[in-house]
Design a protein around this motif. Sequence first.
Motif, PDB file in Angstrom:
ATOM      1  N   ARG A  25       5.189  -4.850  -0.947  1.00 25.59           N
ATOM      2  CA  ARG A  25       5.017  -4.095   0.306  1.00 25.59           C
ATOM      3  C   ARG A  25       5.953  -2.886   0.369  1.00 25.59           C
ATOM      4  O   ARG A  25       5.598  -1.844   0.921  1.00 25.59           O
ATOM      5  N   THR A  26       7.148  -3.026  -0.196  1.00 28.83           N
ATOM      6  CA  THR A  26       8.054  -1.874  -0.164  1.00 28.83           C
ATOM      7  C   THR A  26       7.545  -0.745  -1.048  1.00 28.83           C
ATOM      8  O   THR A  26       7.643   0.432  -0.688  1.00 28.83           O
ATOM      9  N   TRP A  27       6.994  -1.094  -2.216  1.00 28.56           N
ATOM     10  CA  TRP A  27       6.457  -0.047  -3.089  1.00 28.56           C
ATOM     11  C   TRP A  27       5.222   0.604  -2.478  1.00 28.56           C
ATOM     12  O   TRP A  27       5.050   1.814  -2.559  1.00 28.56           O
ATOM     13  N   LEU A  28       4.387  -0.195  -1.851  1.00 29.81           N
ATOM     14  CA  LEU A  28       3.211   0.384  -1.181  1.00 29.81           C
ATOM     15  C   LEU A  28       3.641   1.303  -0.042  1.00 29.81           C
ATOM     16  O   LEU A  28       3.114   2.407   0.106  1.00 29.81           O
ATOM     17  N   ALA A  29       4.605   0.852   0.748  1.00 29.10           N
ATOM     18  CA  ALA A  29       5.065   1.656   1.887  1.00 29.10           C
ATOM     19  C   ALA A  29       5.679   2.967   1.435  1.00 29.10           C
ATOM     20  O   ALA A  29       5.608   3.982   2.142  1.00 29.10           O
ATOM     21  N   ALA A  30       6.294   2.953   0.234  1.00 27.94           N
ATOM     22  CA  ALA A  30       6.915   4.170  -0.297  1.00 27.94           C
ATOM     23  C   ALA A  30       5.918   5.056  -1.027  1.00 27.94           C
ATOM     24  O   ALA A  30       6.290   6.115  -1.537  1.00 27.94           O
ATOM     25  N   HIS A  32       3.995   4.262  -3.779  1.00 27.88           N
ATOM     26  CA  HIS A  32       3.816   4.070  -5.213  1.00 27.88           C
ATOM     27  C   HIS A  32       2.487   3.367  -5.482  1.00 27.88           C
ATOM     28  O   HIS A  32       2.212   2.316  -4.890  1.00 27.88           O
ATOM     29  N   PRO A  33       1.667   3.916  -6.357  1.00 29.55           N
ATOM     30  CA  PRO A  33       0.441   3.204  -6.741  1.00 29.55           C
ATOM     31  C   PRO A  33       0.822   1.837  -7.314  1.00 29.55           C
ATOM     32  O   PRO A  33       1.700   1.733  -8.164  1.00 29.55           O
ATOM     33  N   LEU A  34       0.150   0.802  -6.828  1.00 28.97           N
ATOM     34  CA  LEU A  34       0.556  -0.554  -7.176  1.00 28.97           C
ATOM     35  C   LEU A  34      -0.632  -1.376  -7.669  1.00 28.97           C
ATOM     36  O   LEU A  34      -1.655  -1.475  -6.988  1.00 28.97           O
ATOM     37  N   THR A  35      -0.480  -1.936  -8.849  1.00 26.86           N
ATOM     38  CA  THR A  35      -1.437  -2.899  -9.386  1.00 26.86           C
ATOM     39  C   THR A  35      -0.801  -4.271  -9.324  1.00 26.86           C
ATOM     40  O   THR A  35       0.361  -4.443  -9.715  1.00 26.86           O
ATOM     41  N   VAL A  36      -1.550  -5.267  -8.824  1.00 25.07           N
ATOM     42  CA  VAL A  36      -0.983  -6.591  -8.637  1.00 25.07           C
ATOM     43  C   VAL A  36      -1.855  -7.658  -9.297  1.00 25.07           C
ATOM     44  O   VAL A  36      -3.080  -7.522  -9.396  1.00 25.07           O
ATOM     45  N   TRP A  37      -1.171  -8.693  -9.749  1.00 26.10           N
ATOM     46  CA  TRP A  37      -1.867  -9.882 -10.244  1.00 26.10           C
ATOM     47  C   TRP A  37      -1.101 -11.099  -9.784  1.00 26.10           C
ATOM     48  O   TRP A  37       0.127 -11.102  -9.718  1.00 26.10           O
ATOM     49  N   ASN A  38      -1.846 -12.156  -9.445  1.00 25.69           N
ATOM     50  CA  ASN A  38      -1.238 -13.434  -9.106  1.00 25.69           C
ATOM     51  C   ASN A  38      -2.152 -14.546  -9.598  1.00 25.69           C
ATOM     52  O   ASN A  38      -3.379 -14.398  -9.620  1.00 25.69           O
ATOM     53  N   ARG A  39      -1.541 -15.644  -9.984  1.00 27.08           N
ATOM     54  CA  ARG A  39      -2.321 -16.766 -10.501  1.00 27.08           C
ATOM     55  C   ARG A  39      -3.360 -17.231  -9.481  1.00 27.08           C
ATOM     56  O   ARG A  39      -4.482 -17.586  -9.824  1.00 27.08           O
ATOM     57  N   THR A  40      -2.947 -17.241  -8.203  1.00 30.28           N
ATOM     58  CA  THR A  40      -3.881 -17.552  -7.120  1.00 30.28           C
ATOM     59  C   THR A  40      -4.339 -16.230  -6.511  1.00 30.28           C
ATOM     60  O   THR A  40      -3.589 -15.590  -5.762  1.00 30.28           O
ATOM     61  N   PRO A  46      -4.220  -9.641   0.996  1.00 32.02           N
ATOM     62  CA  PRO A  46      -3.604  -8.782   2.022  1.00 32.02           C
ATOM     63  C   PRO A  46      -3.055  -7.485   1.438  1.00 32.02           C
ATOM     64  O   PRO A  46      -3.143  -6.426   2.072  1.00 32.02           O
ATOM     65  N   LEU A  47      -2.499  -7.554   0.225  1.00 29.98           N
ATOM     66  CA  LEU A  47      -1.941  -6.355  -0.407  1.00 29.98           C
ATOM     67  C   LEU A  47      -3.050  -5.393  -0.828  1.00 29.98           C
ATOM     68  O   LEU A  47      -2.874  -4.170  -0.761  1.00 29.98           O
ATOM     69  N   VAL A  48      -4.178  -5.926  -1.241  1.00 30.21           N
ATOM     70  CA  VAL A  48      -5.312  -5.072  -1.586  1.00 30.21           C
ATOM     71  C   VAL A  48      -5.782  -4.315  -0.352  1.00 30.21           C
ATOM     72  O   VAL A  48      -6.092  -3.113  -0.413  1.00 30.21           O
ATOM     73  N   ARG A  49      -5.794  -5.005   0.783  1.00 34.32           N
ATOM     74  CA  ARG A  49      -6.191  -4.321   2.036  1.00 34.32           C
ATOM     75  C   ARG A  49      -5.193  -3.230   2.400  1.00 34.32           C
ATOM     76  O   ARG A  49      -5.539  -2.266   3.081  1.00 34.32           O
ATOM     77  N   GLU A  50      -3.945  -3.374   1.923  1.00 33.98           N
ATOM     78  CA  GLU A  50      -2.919  -2.372   2.212  1.00 33.98           C
ATOM     79  C   GLU A  50      -2.876  -1.263   1.158  1.00 33.98           C
ATOM     80  O   GLU A  50      -2.059  -0.347   1.261  1.00 33.98           O
ATOM     81  N   GLY A  51      -3.732  -1.361   0.140  1.00 36.93           N
ATOM     82  CA  GLY A  51      -3.820  -0.277  -0.831  1.00 36.93           C
ATOM     83  C   GLY A  51      -3.544  -0.626  -2.266  1.00 36.93           C
ATOM     84  O   GLY A  51      -3.653   0.235  -3.146  1.00 36.93           O
ATOM     85  N   ALA A  52      -3.162  -1.888  -2.549  1.00 37.60           N
ATOM     86  CA  ALA A  52      -2.900  -2.279  -3.933  1.00 37.60           C
ATOM     87  C   ALA A  52      -4.210  -2.444  -4.698  1.00 37.60           C
ATOM     88  O   ALA A  52      -5.262  -2.732  -4.118  1.00 37.60           O
ATOM     89  N   ARG A  53      -4.126  -2.272  -6.005  1.00 38.93           N
ATOM     90  CA  ARG A  53      -5.288  -2.501  -6.863  1.00 38.93           C
ATOM     91  C   ARG A  53      -5.132  -3.864  -7.529  1.00 38.93           C
ATOM     92  O   ARG A  53      -4.135  -4.133  -8.179  1.00 38.93           O
ATOM     93  N   PRO A  54      -6.123  -4.748  -7.388  1.00 37.53           N
ATOM     94  CA  PRO A  54      -6.003  -6.067  -8.001  1.00 37.53           C
ATOM     95  C   PRO A  54      -6.407  -6.041  -9.467  1.00 37.53           C
ATOM     96  O   PRO A  54      -7.282  -5.279  -9.877  1.00 37.53           O
ATOM     97  N   ALA A  55      -5.760  -6.862 -10.259  1.00 34.24           N
ATOM     98  CA  ALA A  55      -6.157  -7.061 -11.655  1.00 34.24           C
ATOM     99  C   ALA A  55      -6.609  -8.504 -11.800  1.00 34.24           C
ATOM    100  O   ALA A  55      -6.000  -9.417 -11.236  1.00 34.24           O
ATOM    101  N   ALA A  56      -7.661  -8.709 -12.572  1.00 32.87           N
ATOM    102  CA  ALA A  56      -8.222 -10.052 -12.719  1.00 32.87           C
ATOM    103  C   ALA A  56      -7.364 -10.924 -13.621  1.00 32.87           C
ATOM    104  O   ALA A  56      -7.330 -12.146 -13.458  1.00 32.87           O
ATOM    105  N   THR A  57      -6.656 -10.300 -14.572  1.00 35.41           N
ATOM    106  CA  THR A  57      -5.840 -11.055 -15.526  1.00 35.41           C
ATOM    107  C   THR A  57      -4.541 -10.303 -15.792  1.00 35.41           C
ATOM    108  O   THR A  57      -4.468  -9.082 -15.585  1.00 35.41           O
TER     109      THR A  57
END
Length: 296
Positions: A25-30, A32-40, A46-57
Amino acid sequence: MDSHSNSKTPVTLLGLGDMGTALARTWLAAGHPLTVWNRTPRRAEPLVREGARPAATPAEAVASATGPVVLCLLDDASVGETLSGTELNGKDVVNLTTNTPAQAQQRARWAEDRGARFLDGGIMAVPPMIGRPETGGYVFYSGDQQLFERHREVLEVPAGVKFVGEDPGHAALHDVALLSAMTGMFAGITHAFALVDTEKDVDRARFATLLAQWLGAMAGAAQGMAAQLDSGDFTEGVASNLAMMAAANDTLLATAQGQSVDPRLLTPYMRLMSDRVAEGHGDEGLAGTVGLLASA
């Protein structure tokens, strides 16, 4: 607006637990383009709705990374499992997963063998402190100093930064050393409250204020111990020597007994002090007890 169409350094973040989410959230607020991945995957929503790009793997996330690849996972085994099968050649890996110094050193070699540049980090903050500089949270970093300087601006977004050496294990070492000191402090606080809690007319809030003030005043002893360890003269600047403190421990133990409080949180350190006095070093301060632990 497309958050990936700006000039700020992109960040790839693997791991969205409470700390990872706070970092994200701090990087998004600042900006910074953000790509995220999580096992679940749902944790990323919620982060995707805030602008993050999800990665499948993880492999997809790492492959697309043009900035630092930050890991904030459960443990070192999770890091190895997550990065298994990813192409790390040419990537900048920043590991913020809690680990031991030996694990950090081994992971650095592991990453470098795969063509990656590596930084290890130790986060001295809890999630609510991230993105709030007034709380005093910061992150220790160690490893590739050029890599640290290259990404300093990005790394300073969530919390303050402290580079503590090119040995990749030094961030974890500093992290665990400070947490160990905190654990000892909590032990003392617990014992202190146990003593006064036997008296129901003690105002706990008032006592807590006195306790915090006293611990703050005593924290300066760390500087004196460092000076003694540097000089090798453990009698330098001693106000209360070991012999005096060891004798005073009898009063602490008698009071615990009188208040029906188990002294188990205090006795290991008291034994260490007594051992040093028995060796003929009663005129010293506490610095001499360090060697008793280091030789264990």
